[in-house]
Motif scaffolding. Structure first.
Motif, PDB file in Angstrom:
ATOM      1  N   THR A  48       0.710  -1.067  -0.251  1.00  0.00           N
ATOM      2  CA  THR A  48      -0.090  -0.046  -0.146  1.00  0.00           C
ATOM      3  C   THR A  48       1.008   1.256   0.126  1.00  0.00           C
ATOM      4  OG1 THR A  48      -1.797   0.972   1.232  1.00  0.00           O
ATOM      5  CG2 THR A  48      -0.229   0.143   2.574  1.00  0.00           C
ATOM      6  N   LYS A  49       0.398   2.300  -0.506  1.00  0.00           N
ATOM      7  CA  LYS A  49       0.893   3.542  -0.302  1.00  0.00           C
ATOM      8  C   LYS A  49       1.131   4.164   1.113  1.00  0.00           C
ATOM      9  CE  LYS A  49      -3.151   6.256  -1.676  1.00  0.00           C
ATOM     10  NZ  LYS A  49      -3.671   7.092  -2.818  1.00  0.00           N
ATOM     11  N   ARG A  50       2.255   5.208   1.104  1.00  0.00           N
ATOM     12  CA  ARG A  50       2.736   5.775   2.548  1.00  0.00           C
ATOM     13  C   ARG A  50       1.497   6.752   2.625  1.00  0.00           C
ATOM     14  NH1 ARG A  50       5.490  10.015   4.230  1.00  0.00           N
ATOM     15  NH2 ARG A  50       6.275  10.686   2.292  1.00  0.00           N
ATOM     16  N   PRO A  51       0.940   6.699   3.945  1.00  0.00           N
ATOM     17  CA  PRO A  51      -0.179   7.815   4.462  1.00  0.00           C
ATOM     18  C   PRO A  51       0.190   9.165   3.914  1.00  0.00           C
ATOM     19  CG  PRO A  51       0.303   6.333   6.127  1.00  0.00           C
ATOM     20  CD  PRO A  51       1.367   6.096   5.267  1.00  0.00           C
ATOM     21  N   SER A  52      -0.771   9.932   3.451  1.00  0.00           N
ATOM     22  CA  SER A  52      -0.648  11.106   2.877  1.00  0.00           C
ATOM     23  C   SER A  52      -0.221  11.998   4.033  1.00  0.00           C
ATOM     24  CB  SER A  52      -2.032  11.537   2.186  1.00  0.00           C
ATOM     25  OG  SER A  52      -2.955  11.658   3.079  1.00  0.00           O
ATOM     26  N   ARG A 493       5.205   9.290  11.865  1.00  0.00           N
ATOM     27  CA  ARG A 493       5.496   9.861  10.497  1.00  0.00           C
ATOM     28  C   ARG A 493       7.150   9.481  10.099  1.00  0.00           C
ATOM     29  NH1 ARG A 493       2.504  15.835  10.746  1.00  0.00           N
ATOM     30  NH2 ARG A 493       0.569  15.162  10.054  1.00  0.00           N
ATOM     31  N   ILE A 494       7.828   9.506  11.138  1.00  0.00           N
ATOM     32  CA  ILE A 494       9.310   9.322  10.777  1.00  0.00           C
ATOM     33  C   ILE A 494       9.353   8.002  10.360  1.00  0.00           C
ATOM     34  CG2 ILE A 494      11.488   9.174  11.987  1.00  0.00           C
ATOM     35  CD1 ILE A 494      10.986  11.594  13.787  1.00  0.00           C
ATOM     36  N   VAL A 532      -3.188   6.486  14.112  1.00  0.00           N
ATOM     37  CA  VAL A 532      -3.299   5.030  13.915  1.00  0.00           C
ATOM     38  C   VAL A 532      -3.162   4.664  12.474  1.00  0.00           C
ATOM     39  CG1 VAL A 532      -5.160   3.168  13.504  1.00  0.00           C
ATOM     40  CG2 VAL A 532      -5.433   4.792  15.618  1.00  0.00           C
ATOM     41  N   VAL A 533      -3.445   5.538  11.638  1.00  0.00           N
ATOM     42  CA  VAL A 533      -2.871   5.253  10.204  1.00  0.00           C
ATOM     43  C   VAL A 533      -1.516   4.798  10.008  1.00  0.00           C
ATOM     44  CG1 VAL A 533      -3.079   7.371   9.121  1.00  0.00           C
ATOM     45  CG2 VAL A 533      -3.633   5.632   7.616  1.00  0.00           C
ATOM     46  N   ARG A 534      -0.744   5.744  10.229  1.00  0.00           N
ATOM     47  CA  ARG A 534       0.598   5.534  10.539  1.00  0.00           C
ATOM     48  C   ARG A 534       1.297   4.537  11.174  1.00  0.00           C
ATOM     49  NH1 ARG A 534      -1.112  10.561   9.418  1.00  0.00           N
ATOM     50  NH2 ARG A 534      -0.130  11.520   7.782  1.00  0.00           N
ATOM     51  N   VAL A 535       0.981   4.448  12.239  1.00  0.00           N
ATOM     52  CA  VAL A 535       1.375   3.026  13.130  1.00  0.00           C
ATOM     53  C   VAL A 535       0.969   2.025  12.453  1.00  0.00           C
ATOM     54  CG1 VAL A 535       1.426   1.884  15.388  1.00  0.00           C
ATOM     55  CG2 VAL A 535       1.398   4.193  15.351  1.00  0.00           C
ATOM     56  N   SER A 536      -0.082   1.706  11.866  1.00  0.00           N
ATOM     57  CA  SER A 536      -0.645   0.603  11.214  1.00  0.00           C
ATOM     58  C   SER A 536       0.276   0.240   9.870  1.00  0.00           C
ATOM     59  CB  SER A 536      -1.984   0.663  10.625  1.00  0.00           C
ATOM     60  OG  SER A 536      -2.765   0.867  11.910  1.00  0.00           O
ATOM     61  N   ILE A 601      -7.568   0.344   5.402  1.00  0.00           N
ATOM     62  CA  ILE A 601      -6.485  -0.293   4.482  1.00  0.00           C
ATOM     63  C   ILE A 601      -5.351  -0.629   5.195  1.00  0.00           C
ATOM     64  CG2 ILE A 601      -4.946   0.582   2.606  1.00  0.00           C
ATOM     65  CD1 ILE A 601      -7.438   2.190   1.349  1.00  0.00           C
ATOM     66  N   LYS A 602      -4.626   0.193   5.974  1.00  0.00           N
ATOM     67  CA  LYS A 602      -3.654   0.081   6.788  1.00  0.00           C
ATOM     68  C   LYS A 602      -3.867  -1.273   7.512  1.00  0.00           C
ATOM     69  CE  LYS A 602      -1.743   3.382   4.412  1.00  0.00           C
ATOM     70  NZ  LYS A 602      -2.345   3.761   3.092  1.00  0.00           N
ATOM     71  N   VAL A 603      -4.944  -1.170   8.512  1.00  0.00           N
ATOM     72  CA  VAL A 603      -4.937  -2.264   9.441  1.00  0.00           C
ATOM     73  C   VAL A 603      -5.225  -3.642   8.880  1.00  0.00           C
ATOM     74  CG1 VAL A 603      -6.731  -3.065  11.097  1.00  0.00           C
ATOM     75  CG2 VAL A 603      -6.185  -0.554  11.199  1.00  0.00           C
ATOM     76  N   ILE A 604      -6.206  -3.612   7.603  1.00  0.00           N
ATOM     77  CA  ILE A 604      -6.395  -4.839   6.682  1.00  0.00           C
ATOM     78  C   ILE A 604      -4.995  -5.421   6.356  1.00  0.00           C
ATOM     79  CG2 ILE A 604      -7.337  -5.691   4.672  1.00  0.00           C
ATOM     80  CD1 ILE A 604      -9.893  -4.016   5.408  1.00  0.00           C
ATOM     81  N   ARG A 605      -4.123  -4.471   6.083  1.00  0.00           N
ATOM     82  CA  ARG A 605      -2.849  -4.910   5.414  1.00  0.00           C
ATOM     83  C   ARG A 605      -2.171  -5.485   6.527  1.00  0.00           C
ATOM     84  NH1 ARG A 605       2.483  -1.514   4.933  1.00  0.00           N
ATOM     85  NH2 ARG A 605       3.647  -2.574   3.474  1.00  0.00           N
ATOM     86  N   VAL A 606      -1.874  -5.224   7.774  1.00  0.00           N
ATOM     87  CA  VAL A 606      -1.393  -5.819   8.786  1.00  0.00           C
ATOM     88  C   VAL A 606      -1.816  -7.267   9.045  1.00  0.00           C
ATOM     89  CG1 VAL A 606      -0.705  -5.533  11.207  1.00  0.00           C
ATOM     90  CG2 VAL A 606      -0.897  -3.545   9.819  1.00  0.00           C
ATOM     91  N   ILE A 607      -3.032  -7.513   8.821  1.00  0.00           N
ATOM     92  CA  ILE A 607      -3.756  -8.594   9.177  1.00  0.00           C
ATOM     93  C   ILE A 607      -3.244  -9.606   8.005  1.00  0.00           C
ATOM     94  CG2 ILE A 607      -5.957 -10.092   9.102  1.00  0.00           C
ATOM     95  CD1 ILE A 607      -6.950  -7.158  10.689  1.00  0.00           C
ATOM     96  N   ALA A 608      -3.139  -9.073   6.612  1.00  0.00           N
ATOM     97  CA  ALA A 608      -3.017 -10.061   5.530  1.00  0.00           C
ATOM     98  C   ALA A 608      -1.659 -10.418   5.900  1.00  0.00           C
ATOM     99  CB  ALA A 608      -3.198  -9.048   4.174  1.00  0.00           C
ATOM    100  N   ASN A 609      -0.787  -9.351   6.323  1.00  0.00           N
ATOM    101  CA  ASN A 609       0.765  -9.856   6.382  1.00  0.00           C
ATOM    102  C   ASN A 609       0.916 -10.726   7.477  1.00  0.00           C
ATOM    103  OD1 ASN A 609       1.046  -8.184   4.242  1.00  0.00           O
ATOM    104  ND2 ASN A 609       2.240  -6.567   5.458  1.00  0.00           N
ATOM    105  N   LEU A 610       0.198 -10.583   8.397  1.00  0.00           N
ATOM    106  CA  LEU A 610       0.184 -11.631   9.777  1.00  0.00           C
ATOM    107  C   LEU A 610      -0.065 -13.079   9.185  1.00  0.00           C
ATOM    108  CD1 LEU A 610      -1.193  -9.728  12.704  1.00  0.00           C
ATOM    109  CD2 LEU A 610       1.209 -10.073  12.207  1.00  0.00           C
ATOM    110  N   SER A 611      -1.000 -13.061   8.443  1.00  0.00           N
ATOM    111  CA  SER A 611      -1.562 -14.565   7.991  1.00  0.00           C
ATOM    112  C   SER A 611      -0.684 -15.128   7.342  1.00  0.00           C
ATOM    113  CB  SER A 611      -3.089 -14.084   7.224  1.00  0.00           C
ATOM    114  OG  SER A 611      -2.816 -13.382   6.102  1.00  0.00           O
TER     115      SER A 611
END
Length: 868
Positions: A48-52, A493-494, A532-536, A601-611
């Protein structure tokens, strides 16, 4: 088709049919082959792309979304002028409040017995307290009289009540204690004469009140380079040092006649010219003379606290700060900071620089001279605990300046990242030793991390961040300041920038507290979407390629529970907002972002990668709540308006459907799964169709699913996709068709839809660059021909002949592995091609060729070939 045409086709170079003629390059084939290697396991990491980054309309200390209360943060806007700087000859209260009359007469006997409290250096420098009084009461009397005389032009005396004046003018005969000096407002000529050095209090090494210079005691000397350096070329400084205090006796080196002469001949004339230029409003001349003064002081090593007439020069500079020109103010501020001022003067100077830096039109001025070096030096020398507010404005200026790409490069070259890292480590060390994380420290860290966020974009910044262990320092700060939403936003953000790179991901993943820290942030700031969006996003980066990170994050206490909690909350918010006009965030590039969707989008991506982890995947697959949330996303969102969210969700379902366990929620809810996927297949979106087909490839292992999809004519659609021109689309279609060809009732469809001819063309075009795909084609044809009696009847006469010739050619080692682009293929790719040809393609291709050749004749064999 004639044999001639077949031979002619053999002489033509093999070309993937999705490329235009004449545009095929071997490097492109190699690149596509490499890209396909990582996408064939059935499990895939979601990208996914980086949060704006939101557009910041104004430069300020704290953004418009800051959660800080106004009373807990310094203001970004303020008035500032010469009156805000404390000359050493003033002692007015900083509040400018009129003093109230004294209602009682203090006991002189008590006062005479008390030892005077020594003022701090900052109190002396800022003019809030006079220098330390000498022990001789008579000297106190004369010093008081002298200071009173110099202040007759002020309103101090007028602010005193008549009662106070009468007490100050009390005659000695009214005083019972003989040791108490007589205090008078007025003084005679004798008392106004210049005081000896020891009576002026210069032994304390503090800035003294201004006095009219005399030729013997005020003028400062020319000093040769040798006179200002010791052995080895080291510059000699006064015993006062950086703090303004002397050695054990607290004495400052007395001014020599040579120093006084240098001052009178070189420095004093420049100060006079600056004053004259200011009064005439000749700003050009004022700026030039200011530069001359700075250059002279720098050349003679008289900046810092080395100059004996430092106070006199500073007082002259303070009077010029009302000049209505930011260029002049910046030059004067540079002089003030270079003199290593402290206390209120340091704060006011930093505020002045910050005020100038707020206007981006002034950015070019910061590239002139060494103002950036002076700011970085101020950063290094300012104590974050005793001068915290000044440091906030100093670093705040650097933060604003890092918005300029040219200045950022200069700051990186000048080790700004390293200096900020030292500050972070200093604060962490003090907190480890028992200090409480304070609001002021938080304010400093907000500015420092915001500056690091901008500095992280430069080319060499990543190596610097890793070299000075900024990532580790930021993890420790998270543990101490988790509740600080502004600070956590900057840190996330960093990390969202640096974790785009594998080395930074590894450093963060290896830190012992990183997973706990990120889980704590998510728990503390669940409803703060920009955090939340950036930490995710960071957690998604960490788990994208690191198998250990997937396991460690899932095993962190409360990690998956908080992910599901976030999933539920933002999904509910999204459902509520559907059909409403929601305010979208405007990014720096001008695009608009739906913040709620971005979090999903970002939270679902974490779940996908964990799986992807073989131990974690089956556990998540069995979580009905998680699968239910995923299906709700697909049921409520359209791929046309929420493409990335829908595609990420389908990719997650694909990863979970890979695990064919008894407790699988995907299997239990497979009818619901199929219904939402059919909607995507019918949508006019190729990526959505491919992702849905990936799930079909896993689910069609069950006959009930194959029957359902066959009723929906999905098998026919898959045959059509063989002509798509996309390597991965063809690969996925073949994977599903293999399962469909297991059922005898589904096989006629392949020939009816001209699938045999399409598969032969796929084999011809892709085999030499993708032996895995060639193997899938052979498997489809093998399953399809399970009940073969005649090759011509099964495949078609021409198809049977073409297939026989092509398989024979591809099974020839020299022909198959004679790659026209092998000079450009690296050893890894060459070995891969040979391995997949040998282990995957050859076994199934040989069996298929043998089956075709065995059933090539249409004649049935006789029972007795020898006759009667």
């Amino acid at each position: 088709m004639s044999m001639e045409s077949n031979a002619q086709r053999k002489r033509q170079p093999d070309r993937p049919f999705y490329l235009p003629k004449g545009d095929t390059t071997s490097s492109r084939i190699i690149t596509e082959a490499k890209e396909s290697l990582n996408n064939r396991t059935g499990l895939q990491a979601v990208v996914t792309k980086r949060p704006s980054t939101p557009r910041d309309a104004t430069r300020s200390l704290f953004g418009a979304t800051s959660t800080r209360a106004p009373e807990n943060r310094p203001p970004s806007s303020f008035s500032l002028g010469s009156r805000h700087f404390d000359g050493a000859d003033t002692s007015r209260p900083t509040s400018r409040t009129r003093l109230q009359p004294i209602n009682h007469t203090p006991s002189f006997s008590v006062l005479s017995e008390e030892k005077p409290k020594l003022p701090s250096e900052e109190e002396v420098e800022s003019g809030l307290l006079p220098p330390k009084p000498p022990s001789d009461p008579n000297k106190v009397q004369r010093g008081k009289a002298t200071r009173t005389r110099l202040q007759q032009s002020t309103s101090v005396e007028s602010s005193l009540s008549s009662e106070v004046k009468s007490r100050l003018d009390t005659s000695p005969s009214d005083v019972k204690t003989v040791d108490e000096p007589v205090r008078r407002v007025h003084s005679g000529p004798k008392e106004r004469s210049s005081l000896p050095v020891e009576e002026r209090g210069e032994g304390d090494g503090r800035e003294m009140p201004y006095r009219a210079p005399s030729s013997a005691s005020v003028r400062s000397p020319p000093r040769s380079a040798e006179s200002r350096t010791g052995s080895g070329g080291t510059k000699r400084t006064s015993s006062a040092g950086s703090t303004g205090r002397g050695g054990s006796a607290g004495k400052r080196e007395e001014e020599t006649a040579e120093e006084a002469l240098f001052y009178s001949q070189n420095i004093a004339p420049l100060l006079e010219r600056m004053t004259a230029a200011s009064s005439k409003k000749d700003l050009k001349k004022l700026g030039q003379v200011t530069e001359d003064l700075y250059s002279l002081l720098q050349k003679e090593n008289l900046l810092g606290r080395n100059c004996k007439q430092r106070t006199t020069i500073l007082k002259s500079i303070f009077k010029l700060l009302d000049a209505d020109d930011t260029r002049i103010q910046l030059k004067l501020a540079r002089l003030i900071l270079a003199f290593k001022v402290t206390g209120n003067n340091l704060l006011s100077a930093c505020k002045l620089v910050f005020k100038i830096s707020r206007n981006e039109k002034n950015d070019p001025e910061f590239l002139k001279g060494d103002i950036l070096d002076v700011l970085l030096d101020t950063l290094k020398s300012t104590d974050p605990f005793s001068a915290s507010e000044a440091l906030v404005f100093c670093i705040g200026s650097l933060k604003l300046l890092t918005g300029n790409a040219t200045i950022v490069k200069q700051l990186v070259k000048k080790d700004c990242i390293e200096n900020l890292a030292i500050l972070l480590n200093s604060i962490n060390k003090t907190i480890r030793e028992g200090s409480e994380p304070s609001t002021q420290l938080g304010n400093i860290l907000v500015q420092a991390t915001a500056a690091l966020r901008n500095l992280a974009d430069t080319g060499s910044s990543r190596e610097r961040l890793l070299g000075c262990q900024v990532i580790e320092a930021l993890c420790l700060i998270i543990d101490s300041f988790t509740s600080d939403g502004d600070l956590m936003l900057n840190i996330s953000r960093i990390f969202s920038k640096v974790t785009l790179h594998t080395d930074c991901c590894t450093a963060l993943a290896d830190h012992p507290t990183s997973y706990r820290s990120f889980v704590s942030i998510l728990q503390k700031h669940q409803h703060k979407s920009d955090v939340v969006v950036r930490v995710s996003f960071v957690l998604g980066n960490m788990t994208a390629k690191n198998e250990v990170a997937r396991l460690r994050l899932f095993q962190e206490a409360g990690s998956f529970d908080i992910l599901l909690s976030l999933f539920r909350f933002y999904l509910e918010q999204d459902v509520k907002n559907q059909g409403k006009e929601t305010k979208k965030e405007v990014a720096e590039d001008g695009s608009t972002v739906n913040k709620t969707e971005d979090v999903l989008i970002k939270v679902i991506r974490v779940i996908a990668n964990l799986s992807i982890n073989e131990n974690v995947g089956p556990v998540i697959c069995s979580n009905y709540q998680c699968v239910d949330f995923l299906l709700k996303v697909l049921e409520t969102k359209e791929v046309s308006s929420s493409e990335e969210l829908v595609l990420n969700t389908v990719a997650t379902i694909n990863n979970l459907s890979f695990y064919n366990t008894k407790t699988s929620a995907i299997t239990t809810l497979q009818v619901r799964v199929l219904e939402v996927l059919l909607k995507l297949v019918l949508a006019n979106n190729m990526e959505a169709m491919v992702e849905a087909c990936r799930v079909f490839a896993n689910l069609t292992r069950q006959k009930v699913v194959r029957d359902f999809l066959a009723e929906q004519k999905i098998d026919r659609m898959l045959v059509t996709m063989l002509d798509s021109g996309n390597r991965e689309v063809v690969y996925i279609s073949c994977g599903v068709l293999i399962n469909f060809m297991v059922d005898e009732e589904n096989r006629p469809m392949l020939k009816q839809e001209h699938g045999i001819r399409k598969l032969i063309e796929v084999l011809r075009d892709f085999s030499r660059t993708d032996w895995e795909l060639a193997s899938l084609v052979c498997q489809i044809l093998w399953n399809y021909s399970g009940k073969i009696t005649s090759s011509n009847d099964c495949f078609g006469q021409q198809e049977s002949q073409d297939l026989t010739e092509l398989l024979a050619e591809l099974l020839d080692r020299d022909s198959a592995l004679d790659l026209s682009f092998k000079d450009e293929a690296d050893d890894e790719m060459t070995d891969y091609f040979e391995e997949t040809w040998t282990e995957q393609f050859c076994p199934v291709a040989e069996q298929l060729l043998q089956r075709i050749e065995t059933h090539q004749s249409d004649l049935e064999p006789l029972d007795n070939p020898s006759g009667s």
